[in-house]
Design a protein around this motif. Sequence first.
Motif, mmCIF file in Angstrom:
data_model
loop_
_atom_site.group_PDB
_atom_site.id
_atom_site.type_symbol
_atom_site.label_atom_id
_atom_site.label_comp_id
_atom_site.label_asym_id
_atom_site.label_seq_id
_atom_site.Cartn_x
_atom_site.Cartn_y
_atom_site.Cartn_z
ATOM 1 N N GLY A 82 15.343 45.520 -9.146
ATOM 2 C CA GLY A 82 14.590 46.547 -8.447
ATOM 3 C C GLY A 82 14.290 46.213 -7.006
ATOM 4 N N ALA A 83 14.149 44.925 -6.682
ATOM 5 C CA ALA A 83 13.899 44.528 -5.296
ATOM 6 C C ALA A 83 15.097 44.865 -4.424
ATOM 7 N N LEU A 84 16.291 44.578 -4.928
ATOM 8 C CA LEU A 84 17.506 44.904 -4.179
ATOM 9 C C LEU A 84 17.705 46.412 -4.083
ATOM 10 N N ALA A 85 17.265 47.131 -5.105
ATOM 11 C CA ALA A 85 17.407 48.591 -5.101
ATOM 12 C C ALA A 85 16.635 49.236 -3.956
ATOM 13 N N ASN A 86 15.554 48.590 -3.509
ATOM 14 C CA ASN A 86 14.793 49.141 -2.379
ATOM 15 C C ASN A 86 15.644 49.187 -1.113
ATOM 16 N N ALA A 87 16.468 48.145 -0.909
ATOM 17 C CA ALA A 87 17.372 48.125 0.243
ATOM 18 C C ALA A 87 18.460 49.181 0.084
ATOM 19 N N ALA A 88 19.010 49.292 -1.126
ATOM 20 C CA ALA A 88 20.059 50.293 -1.384
ATOM 21 C C ALA A 88 19.517 51.708 -1.235
ATOM 22 N N LEU A 89 18.251 51.898 -1.580
ATOM 23 C CA LEU A 89 17.630 53.221 -1.472
ATOM 24 C C LEU A 89 17.595 53.693 -0.016
ATOM 25 N N MET A 90 17.137 52.814 0.877
ATOM 26 C CA MET A 90 17.078 53.170 2.298
ATOM 27 C C MET A 90 18.470 53.411 2.867
ATOM 28 N N ASN A 91 19.400 52.516 2.539
ATOM 29 C CA ASN A 91 20.730 52.595 3.123
ATOM 30 C C ASN A 91 21.511 53.801 2.619
ATOM 31 N N SER A 92 21.358 54.136 1.328
ATOM 32 C CA SER A 92 22.066 55.303 0.790
ATOM 33 C C SER A 92 21.527 56.596 1.414
ATOM 34 N N PHE A 93 20.211 56.669 1.637
ATOM 35 C CA PHE A 93 19.639 57.841 2.292
ATOM 36 C C PHE A 93 20.186 57.974 3.718
ATOM 37 N N LEU A 94 20.259 56.850 4.432
ATOM 38 C CA LEU A 94 20.798 56.860 5.787
ATOM 39 C C LEU A 94 22.231 57.390 5.804
ATOM 40 N N HIS A 95 23.035 56.964 4.832
ATOM 41 C CA HIS A 95 24.436 57.389 4.809
ATOM 42 C C HIS A 95 24.594 58.850 4.376
ATOM 43 N N ILE A 96 23.659 59.356 3.605
ATOM 44 C CA ILE A 96 23.678 60.798 3.311
ATOM 45 C C ILE A 96 23.526 61.582 4.603
ATOM 46 N N VAL A 97 22.551 61.177 5.419
ATOM 47 C CA VAL A 97 22.297 61.857 6.691
ATOM 48 C C VAL A 97 23.482 61.687 7.640
ATOM 49 N N MET A 98 24.037 60.477 7.706
ATOM 50 C CA MET A 98 25.136 60.210 8.626
ATOM 51 C C MET A 98 26.373 61.036 8.277
ATOM 52 N N HIS A 99 26.731 61.061 7.003
ATOM 53 C CA HIS A 99 27.926 61.813 6.618
ATOM 54 C C HIS A 99 27.688 63.320 6.725
ATOM 55 N N PHE A 100 26.444 63.738 6.573
ATOM 56 C CA PHE A 100 26.130 65.149 6.825
ATOM 57 C C PHE A 100 26.350 65.466 8.308
ATOM 58 N N TYR A 101 25.949 64.533 9.170
ATOM 59 C CA TYR A 101 26.200 64.708 10.611
ATOM 60 C C TYR A 101 27.695 64.828 10.889
ATOM 61 N N ARG A 116 20.737 61.132 17.721
ATOM 62 C CA ARG A 116 20.253 59.873 18.294
ATOM 63 C C ARG A 116 19.207 59.219 17.402
ATOM 64 N N TYR A 117 18.485 60.027 16.617
ATOM 65 C CA TYR A 117 17.466 59.472 15.728
ATOM 66 C C TYR A 117 18.089 58.715 14.554
ATOM 67 N N ILE A 118 19.355 58.994 14.252
ATOM 68 C CA ILE A 118 20.048 58.256 13.196
ATOM 69 C C ILE A 118 20.189 56.796 13.604
ATOM 70 N N VAL A 119 20.574 56.561 14.859
ATOM 71 C CA VAL A 119 20.720 55.191 15.350
ATOM 72 C C VAL A 119 19.370 54.485 15.346
ATOM 73 N N GLN A 120 18.319 55.213 15.714
ATOM 74 C CA GLN A 120 16.973 54.636 15.676
ATOM 75 C C GLN A 120 16.565 54.288 14.243
ATOM 76 N N PHE A 121 16.928 55.164 13.303
ATOM 77 C CA PHE A 121 16.597 54.896 11.900
ATOM 78 C C PHE A 121 17.370 53.694 11.372
ATOM 79 N N GLN A 122 18.576 53.465 11.897
ATOM 80 C CA GLN A 122 19.334 52.280 11.511
ATOM 81 C C GLN A 122 18.566 51.010 11.864
ATOM 82 N N MET A 123 18.048 50.966 13.085
ATOM 83 C CA MET A 123 17.259 49.799 13.503
ATOM 84 C C MET A 123 15.980 49.693 12.680
ATOM 85 N N LEU A 124 15.321 50.832 12.441
ATOM 86 C CA LEU A 124 14.096 50.838 11.644
ATOM 87 C C LEU A 124 14.363 50.332 10.237
ATOM 88 N N GLN A 125 15.509 50.717 9.673
ATOM 89 C CA GLN A 125 15.865 50.290 8.318
ATOM 90 C C GLN A 125 15.943 48.768 8.230
#
Length: 323
Positions: free
Chosen positions: A188-207, A225-234
Amino acid sequence: MEIIIESIKKCITSLSNLVESIDWLEHEEKFNSLYMNHSKEINENVKDWPLMDSIDTTACISAIYLVLVLSLNFFMKFFKDVKLKFVVLCYNLFMMGLNFYVFSAILVTKYKAQDFGLCSKIHKNNDQFFEKMNKIIWWFYITKGFELFKTFFFLLRKKFHKINFLHIFNHSTMFPVWWIATAYFSNGALANAALMNSFLHIVMHFYFVVSSFGPSFQKFIWWKRYIVQFQMLQFCMLILYCSFLVKSGCENPLSENMIWLIIYYSLIHIALIYNFYTRSYYRIMNANLEGSKKIEQYKRLYNRTVSEDEFKVSASRRRPLHN
């Protein structure tokens, strides 16, 4: 100036002494031992799944990826670009769906396990949800393999400006890093990282899907431009979370070596993304400034009316989006 030079010399001397003090033979023996025994420690739930019996296959795929990227980057300069608009559209829709599955499956599994805290309840001692999470993390690892195709699509379409060190480093290393994570720490700890990254890629591929419909849809993706900012935030959030795991003493989280690997890996990504973002930002500012000057020139010399929005849209296209 002399003080600065003296400080640099001291720094170089300290680094040289540090390098000389390292017992490289001992580290080599430890690495060889770790590699020879790495398959014995793989989680039994995932060991028999595709690509999971050893890291060799994943490492070879990443190595072949690098060779093909370098080769295509050279040879495609002598050939015409390949028309792949429909293929790329299908690819982006597929990646959206796969990442959405991972994202939603993690949320559902965490909800059923009542796993809402930073110290995850889903680990080896929780067989009911641990095996389910193993499957989800494995699918997330597979998405990292599919993401390698993105580079080839760029190269075949001769979009060389979208291939930089950040892009190649991210894609070539993310696949083996997530193999390690899937093989040993599908909790479950690793899933937290996968959760953020999968959400980011949903947005990116939608773009990417929206932008594929042409310039007339540029006004709908002002938020890119906020996608790149969210990458750093992630990656910043990931470092904070790993720091919490180091200090908290949570039951059966990631190992200390894996935590530090994630921290260093995230720091490298933050530095590379920040460098990419700042360079792109200044490029846009300069492009808009040049556009404003051209508008004034057209008005003075040709008495023509030129839209500022036209120049802004053209300038925004000069900044490629990477993940």
